[in-house]
Scaffold this motif. Structure first.
Motif, mmCIF file in Angstrom:
data_model
loop_
_atom_site.group_PDB
_atom_site.id
_atom_site.type_symbol
_atom_site.label_atom_id
_atom_site.label_comp_id
_atom_site.label_asym_id
_atom_site.label_seq_id
_atom_site.Cartn_x
_atom_site.Cartn_y
_atom_site.Cartn_z
ATOM 1 N N LYS A 278 62.890 34.020 29.741
ATOM 2 C CA LYS A 278 62.060 35.195 29.434
ATOM 3 C C LYS A 278 62.378 35.818 28.077
ATOM 4 O O LYS A 278 61.510 36.390 27.429
ATOM 5 C CB LYS A 278 62.239 36.250 30.524
ATOM 6 C CG LYS A 278 61.644 35.866 31.869
ATOM 7 C CD LYS A 278 61.839 36.978 32.872
ATOM 8 C CE LYS A 278 61.245 36.602 34.224
ATOM 9 N NZ LYS A 278 61.445 37.652 35.235
ATOM 10 N N THR B 296 65.769 43.273 38.220
ATOM 11 C CA THR B 296 64.413 42.896 38.629
ATOM 12 C C THR B 296 63.899 43.895 39.660
ATOM 13 O O THR B 296 62.757 44.343 39.601
ATOM 14 C CB THR B 296 64.400 41.476 39.227
ATOM 15 O OG1 THR B 296 64.960 40.574 38.267
ATOM 16 C CG2 THR B 296 62.984 41.036 39.578
ATOM 17 N N THR C 120 55.183 36.364 33.539
ATOM 18 C CA THR C 120 55.205 37.799 33.815
ATOM 19 C C THR C 120 55.527 37.995 35.293
ATOM 20 O O THR C 120 55.483 37.045 36.085
ATOM 21 C CB THR C 120 53.842 38.439 33.504
ATOM 22 O OG1 THR C 120 52.840 37.818 34.327
ATOM 23 C CG2 THR C 120 53.478 38.265 32.038
ATOM 24 N N PHE C 121 55.861 39.224 35.680
ATOM 25 C CA PHE C 121 56.304 39.490 37.048
ATOM 26 C C PHE C 121 55.299 38.982 38.076
ATOM 27 O O PHE C 121 55.650 38.257 39.004
ATOM 28 C CB PHE C 121 56.548 40.995 37.232
ATOM 29 C CG PHE C 121 56.976 41.374 38.627
ATOM 30 C CD1 PHE C 121 58.293 41.220 39.029
ATOM 31 C CD2 PHE C 121 56.053 41.880 39.538
ATOM 32 C CE1 PHE C 121 58.687 41.562 40.314
ATOM 33 C CE2 PHE C 121 56.443 42.224 40.825
ATOM 34 C CZ PHE C 121 57.764 42.066 41.211
ATOM 35 N N TRP C 122 54.027 39.361 37.909
ATOM 36 C CA TRP C 122 53.026 38.992 38.913
ATOM 37 C C TRP C 122 52.675 37.518 38.870
ATOM 38 O O TRP C 122 52.403 36.905 39.905
ATOM 39 C CB TRP C 122 51.773 39.860 38.766
ATOM 40 C CG TRP C 122 52.000 41.253 39.267
ATOM 41 C CD1 TRP C 122 52.092 42.397 38.534
ATOM 42 C CD2 TRP C 122 52.236 41.626 40.633
ATOM 43 N NE1 TRP C 122 52.357 43.469 39.347
ATOM 44 C CE2 TRP C 122 52.445 43.035 40.647
ATOM 45 C CE3 TRP C 122 52.280 40.931 41.840
ATOM 46 C CZ2 TRP C 122 52.694 43.734 41.814
ATOM 47 C CZ3 TRP C 122 52.525 41.633 43.015
ATOM 48 C CH2 TRP C 122 52.727 43.012 42.993
#
Length: 400
Positions: free
Chosen positions: A258, A152, A80-82
């Motif tokens: 992803k 992004t 995930t992004f974080w």
């Protein structure tokens, strides 16, 4: 002048993770370059760090005679992004901090394998400046454009801030190697640092097998990343078109990224019988699998950065001497047309791409032999690993 090259490679990813830097390190070792590697604890693409690598302190290892020092990092987990942000930041801080305790492992040149994000170059550049060790930056993605291309980050102000720091990284390097001629033109406008072209070399040998005309199916293969830089949703629908089905054209995907799970669900829920999707396999197994290909498929979204990128899969495709279908308006399609190694489709209209797939299937045996020879010529001119590393060794010698 005759001092041996002692290279310290800084790379967030290294064996057992499957990246080109593994093969580059081994080939340089064969050419009498002393190589050691500073890297993170392996966790790509699974997102998990195996028990034998779990530790809050650096771990020594060895890869076929190459000393490897693995620094503690936060695993990428489900990407995930974080989670990815913490993974990248932990690598930067961990390598920068712990490296000072391993000065005896420093070579006389630092070499950065700069996959995304390019900020992973910070440890080598900082330490290189402190200890006056020249630093080579091997750029794999054109930042910050690739962030916008993959959506992004789309905020122009944030992109400008990132661009400023990226340019600082370029300026603080002693030599920049770019994997694409198109990168060269862009980077030259941004920095006074010396720039050389060094394509991603292939760890495969050229291995052409003739088409089996008695096969029922025409098999098109895609390998590699299934992420934000490749929009496969529209491609799946095209392979379900009646003309494609009637001509027994199949798409076989081997990859990770992803979008892997999402694509797998769509293929299953829509019952696409002529599309199969499989997780990445090791290079040796992939070599055997790809011999069955009739053609290869290369999809990249259009954008300032992605259109100038030569994905590492391109060299793999070349090594089999089969036609390459490129769906992109950038440098890959220029290569395909210039060297006559396949077909390109600049439009993403269904009718245009279907037409290209049918044309690929109907190539004559003579046309396929010409394409094979063109692939072979291009492969040995730009991407064969021994020739590439001889060139790289000269660059490194000149830097000293």
């Amino acid at each position: 002048m005759n001092e041996k090259i002692k290279l310290t490679i800084f790379s967030q990813h290294f064996w057992p993770e499957n990246f080109r830097i593994n093969d580059l390190a081994l080939q340089l070792k064969k050419l009498d370059v002393e190589v050691n590697v500073f890297t993170g604890k392996p966790n790509y693409p699974s997102g998990k760090i195996k028990k034998k690598f779990k530790s809050l302190k650096p771990i020594y290892g060895n890869y076929r005679g190459i000393n490897v020092l693995r620094f503690p990092i936060i695993a990428r987990s489900k990407a995930t992004f974080w989670k990815l942000i913490f993974n990248y930041i932990s690598y930067i801080f961990s390598v920068t901090f712990f490296s000072f305790f391993f000065k005896k492992n420093f070579g006389n040149i630092f070499f950065i394998y700069a996959t995304s994000p390019i900020f992973q170059a910070i440890p080598a550049i900082v330490i290189g400046k402190i200890f006056k060790i020249p630093t080579v930056l091997w750029v794999q993605d054109l930042w910050p454009y690739v962030l916008k291309d993959t959506k992004t980050i789309e905020n122009n102000f944030i992109i400008l801030i990132i661009k400023y720091f990226v340019n600082k990284i370029y300026d603080l390097s002693d030599l920049i190697l770019c994997q694409s001629e198109a990168f060269y033109e862009d980077l030259k406008k941004k920095t006074n640092t010396k720039i050389k072209i060094f394509h991603n070399p292939s760890n495969y040998q050229f291995n052409f097998t003739k088409r089996n005309n008695n096969k029922k199916y025409y098999d098109i293969y895609y390998t590699g990343n299934l992420g934000l830089g490749q929009d496969f949703n529209s491609i799946l629908k095209i392979f379900n078109n009646q003309k494609i089905l009637e001509n027994n054209i199949r798409l076989k995907i081997f990859g990770s990224g992803k979008n892997f799970d999402d694509l797998k669900k769509k293929i299953k829920s829509n019952n696409y019988k002529n599309i199969s999707i499989n997780k990445s396999v090791n290079p040796e197994k992939l070599k055997i699998i790809l011999k069955s290909a009739d053609c290869f498929f290369l999809k990249l979204n259009n954008g300032i950065g992605l259109s100038k990128t030569i994905p590492a899969k391109f060299q793999t495709y070349l090594s089999f001497g089969k036609p390459i279908i490129s769906v992109n308006k950038g440098i890959v399609s220029k290569f395909v047309n210039k060297y006559k190694i396949g077909l390109d489709c600049k439009s993403e209209k269904s009718s245009d791409l279907i037409n290209v797939l049918l044309r690929a299937k109907n190539l004559s045996n003579n046309q396929l032999l010409v394409i094979s020879q063109n692939c072979k010529n291009l492969f040995f001119e730009k991407f064969e690993i021994n020739n590439s590393c001889i060139k790289l060794k000269k660059y490194l010698k000149d830097l000293k």
